[in-house]
Design an enzyme around this catalytic site. Sequence first.
Site, short mmCIF file in Angstrom:
data_model
loop_
_atom_site.label_atom_id
_atom_site.label_comp_id
_atom_site.label_asym_id
_atom_site.label_seq_id
_atom_site.Cartn_x
_atom_site.Cartn_y
_atom_site.Cartn_z
N GLY A 148 1.80 1.53 -4.10
CA GLY A 148 2.61 0.55 -4.80
C GLY A 148 3.93 1.09 -5.31
N MET A 198 0.81 -1.22 0.00
CA MET A 198 0.00 0.00 0.00
C MET A 198 0.84 1.27 0.00
SD MET A 198 -1.36 0.67 3.90
CE MET A 198 -1.76 2.35 3.45
N TYR A 199 2.12 1.20 0.34
CA TYR A 199 2.92 2.42 0.48
C TYR A 199 3.05 3.13 -0.87
CZ TYR A 199 4.42 0.85 5.14
OH TYR A 199 4.46 0.44 6.45
N GLN A 200 2.70 4.40 -0.86
CA GLN A 200 2.74 5.23 -2.06
C GLN A 200 1.99 4.56 -3.21
OE1 GLN A 200 3.99 8.27 -2.01
NE2 GLN A 200 5.16 8.22 -0.11
#
Length: 351
Positions: A61, A57-59
């Site tokens: 993907g 989920m970070y940025q």
Amino acid sequence: MRYTTFGRRSGLRVSEYALGTGNFGTAWVSGTGAADARAIFDRFAEAGGTFLDTAGMYQAGESEAVLGDLLSADRDHFVVSTKYGATDAAQPHVSLTGSGRKNLVASVEASLRRLRTDHVDLLWVHFPDGVTPIDEIVRGMDDLVRSGKVHHVALSNFPAWQVSAAAILADLRGWAPIVGIQTEYSLIERSAERELLPMAEGLGLAVNLWSPLSGGLLTGKYRTGGEGRANDPSRYVTAESTDQRTAVIDTVLAVAEETGVSTAQVSMAWLRQRGERSAATLVPIVGPRTLAQLDDYLDALTVTLTDEQYARLDAVSAVEPGVPSTINASIRESLLGGDLARFISPAVPVA
């Protein structure tokens, strides 16, 4: 940079810091482009860092994709950990969220593509979703370990009772063991000491500590209008909202002035020395957005607080243990002070 095994349940060797790459990418308000991400990555590696933390989920993907590019030259040198379960998609699909097997498999396959690798060294369940049975989670992760796509598995942000259940279930059924937990922990947020840290010590689990500077709060920069995570409405932020938090920051600022180092270095030095006093392996996740922030974290590795400074910080940030710890401590003190002391004193030889 020192190294340690990741708890007593695995032989996985990691650096004493994990580099959090949630800032690698520009999909969120707070983030950094590919060039700056490479500079941070290279400096961490030059300092001896090997442990990398990301999530699908970070940025949106981008974090995994940027990290995949950075890893392409020397993948096996690093320990790569990622997480599944949560999403920051604008329109999340019901079939591709949560902790269930369907999303587990789909998420890991997507992470492998973005990371440009055939395996991750450590897979985290990012959050409990409140509906997936724990045996489905543990069995699903075991299947991925047996497939070779995942080497070790762990739980992030789970309550102690669920972690304990998962760990025992895995052991009883011969599934891949739960090797660690991830939780918020800092001078500002120490409630993990009530259940999570004692559980980790007892079960031999490693502990990744996220937000060791409480989202920048412990640097004191927000008192002067500084920018950081608090300026990103999509990020989790801890505010200076209690008298105790104010007292903690005041004490950190005072110790920083005494020692001639930054407030971040004081906070990380306390955390490092706290880890040396723990029976569990504590590995902070540092998430710099700039090279200067990373250098501040790295410089903290050479800072040692005096016993008095450590004790002062420890006292001002302490949390009440709560029930049942408080009543149990009172009862033990009462028993040890009475006639039963002679039956449990270590000075009495056991027949």
